[in-house]
Each structure stands twice: as structure tokens, then as C-alpha cells.
Design an enzyme around this catalytic site. Structure first.
Site, short mmCIF file in Angstrom:
data_model
loop_
_atom_site.label_atom_id
_atom_site.label_comp_id
_atom_site.label_asym_id
_atom_site.label_seq_id
_atom_site.Cartn_x
_atom_site.Cartn_y
_atom_site.Cartn_z
N ASN A 10 0.84 -1.19 0.00
CA ASN A 10 0.00 0.00 0.00
C ASN A 10 0.88 1.24 0.00
OD1 ASN A 10 -1.96 1.95 0.35
ND2 ASN A 10 -2.47 1.36 2.45
N LYS A 12 -0.03 4.24 -0.24
CA LYS A 12 -0.73 5.38 0.37
C LYS A 12 -0.56 6.62 -0.51
CE LYS A 12 -0.31 3.17 4.85
NZ LYS A 12 -0.14 3.32 6.31
N HIS A 94 -9.38 0.61 5.34
CA HIS A 94 -8.12 0.93 6.00
C HIS A 94 -8.38 1.92 7.13
CE1 HIS A 94 -4.02 2.27 6.72
NE2 HIS A 94 -3.62 1.20 6.07
N GLU A 96 -6.91 4.40 8.20
CA GLU A 96 -6.73 5.83 7.90
C GLU A 96 -8.00 6.42 7.30
OE1 GLU A 96 -1.97 5.15 7.29
OE2 GLU A 96 -3.24 5.41 5.54
N GLU A 165 -4.87 -5.04 10.81
CA GLU A 165 -3.89 -3.97 11.00
C GLU A 165 -4.19 -3.22 12.30
OE1 GLU A 165 -2.01 -2.68 6.95
OE2 GLU A 165 -3.84 -1.55 7.35
N GLY A 171 2.57 2.59 10.80
CA GLY A 171 3.44 3.73 10.61
C GLY A 171 4.14 4.21 11.86
N SER A 211 3.62 -1.81 10.28
CA SER A 211 5.08 -1.68 10.37
C SER A 211 5.80 -2.98 10.04
CB SER A 211 5.50 -1.17 11.76
OG SER A 211 4.97 0.12 12.00
#
Length: 248
Positions: A10, A12, A94, A96, A165, A171, A211
Site C-alpha cells: 500500500n 498510500k 483501512h 486511515e 492492522e 506507521g 510496520s
């Protein structure tokens, strides 16, 4: 039933024409494990660039898709447009997008149903926050997200890959221990067995994301219910090849 290992990258909202061409060149020239299904998700602006230049056995995913046919939906991208461009996957749910853009379980589930019903595979993401983990609510959060999806799609999960996740690990450089990751993956598979059916539980691939890098992927991949990875920042680096090949 053997589940084919799956590694997604991904990107992003990262990359330029130059940098993405370099990533594609590196993947095209690399010797990749043929027993791994590899999918990369560049920003939508670069989907066609990547699909045109990337070796055909690596698939390409969008990072989002809308749950309506083509029409007056400014800024969105449709399933039919993805298929027209030979983009075979999309990432949905996701964290985010769930947290920053406030996409609810219902919104994510509607998008997922529309995508799979119209022939695009979905990398469907779920995960808990640090506060939820510390409160012992991890499994409850994940199973509630799964239940919302099942309410829309029923028992056909054949075009879905689940990506667990933990939000606190995305991140941040923090990674769930192999035991923590395996525990949640096993709980997801158990939920599928109880609430969908045995065949779906056995066949559905469950990825770990958060990560992931070339240093921790080998130990994670040895866990019985971890069937691959959804990789963020490391997918932008040459070491992404090492993650794809971690089982060799």
C-alpha cells in the site's frame, strides 16, 4: 487446503512518476517467489502507469472505490473503471479512512459488497486502536467489524482477503508480537468458522499489517494463521522484495 501466501503493498499518498517507475523497475527485475500472490496499490493518479509497465503476474489495486455505478460522483472512482483499466483489487476499510475520513462499518461494508459483486477483489482491513487494545477489547472490535461485513455480503467471501492492522502499529514502528498477531488471526478464523462456514474459514487469507519490514516478516510468516502481509512504508523500498520472498 493450502492458502496461497499474499503480499500487498500500500503506497498510500506517496510517490512521483520517477519514484514509482523505479519501484516498478525493481519489481520487474527481481526474482520473486512464484508461490506468492503479489499486489501493489499506488495512488489512483498512477494506477495506469503502474499497470502498463508492471510485469503481468503482479496485480494492481486501487486504494479505494465507490459503491455506485459511473455517474455524478465527483472525485470518486468506479468499479467498472478499475476493471476497464485491468485493476483487479481494491483496499477498503483501512484505518486511515475509517478514522480520518470517518468511514463507518456500514460504508466500508457497502463498498466491499459492491466491489465483489461486480468482480473486483477486496483487501478488507480491520483493526483496533491502542486504547481498545489496552482495554482488552481487541477481539470485540474486530468481530464487530466482521459482523457488519457479513450482514452485507452473506457467506460468499471468495473475493475477500482480510488484513488485520492494529491501528497502534501502523506507521509507528511498533509491531504486534508474533503471539499477539497470531492470537487475533486465529480469532478471526474462528469467527469465520462459527459465523460463516468451515470452508470459508479454511480458505480465507488473513494478512498482518502494521510496520511490517524485511526484519520482522520471517517470524510473522511462520505463524499458522498469518497468510501474508499488507505492507505500508516498506513497500516503497527495495526491501519489499525481501518481504515477498520471506518464505524462501
Amino acid at each position: 487446503m493450502a492458502r496461497k501466501f499474499f503480499v500487498g503493498g500500500n503506497f498510500k499518498m506517496n510517490g512521483t512518476i520517477e519514484s514509482i517507475k523505479a519501484i516498478v523497475k525493481n519489481l520487474n527485475e527481481a526474482k520473486l517467489d512464484s508461490n506468492v500472490e503479489t499486489v501493489i496499490a499506488p495512488p489512483s493518479l498512477y494506477l495506469l502507469l503502474v499497470r502498463d509497465q508492471l510485469r503481468p503476474e503482479i496485480e494492481v489495486a486501487a486504494q479505494n472505490v465507490y459503491d455506485q455505478p459511473n455517474g455524478a460522483f465527483t472525485g470518486e472512482i468506479s468499479v467498472s473503471q478499475l476493471k476497464d483499466s485491468n485493476i483487479t483489487w481494491t483496499i477498503l476499510g483501512h484505518s486511515e479512512r475509517r478514522t480520518i475520513l470517518r468511514e463507518s462499518d456500514e460504508v466500508v461494508s457497502n463498498k466491499t459488497k459492491y466491489a465483489v459483486d461486480n468482480g473486483v477483489g477486496v483487501i478488507w482491513c480491520c483493526g483496533e486502536s491502542l486504547e481498545e487494545r489496552e482495554a482488552g477489547k481487541t477481539i470485540d472490535v474486530i468481530t464487530n467489524q466482521l459482523a457488519a461485513l457479513k450482514a452485507k455480503i452473506g457467506n460468499d467471501w471468495s473475493k475477500i482477503v482480510i488484513a488485520y492492522e492494529p491501528i497502534w502499529a501502523i506507521g509507528t514502528g511498533k509491531v504486534a508480537t508474533t503471539e499477539q498477531a497470531q492470537e487475533v488471526h486465529a480469532a478471526i478464523r474462528s469467527w469465520l468458522k462459527t459465523n460463516v462456514n468451515d470452508q470459508t474459514a479454511e480458505a480465507t487469507r488473513i494478512l498482518y499489517g502494521g510496520s511490517v519490514n524485511e526484519k520482522n516478516c520471517k517470524d510473522l510468516s511462520k505463524q499458522p494463521d498469518i497468510d501474508g502481509f499488507l505492507v505500508g512504508g516498506a513497500s516503497l523500498k527495495p526491501a519489499f522484495v525481501d518481504i515477498i520472498n520471506c518464505n524462501q
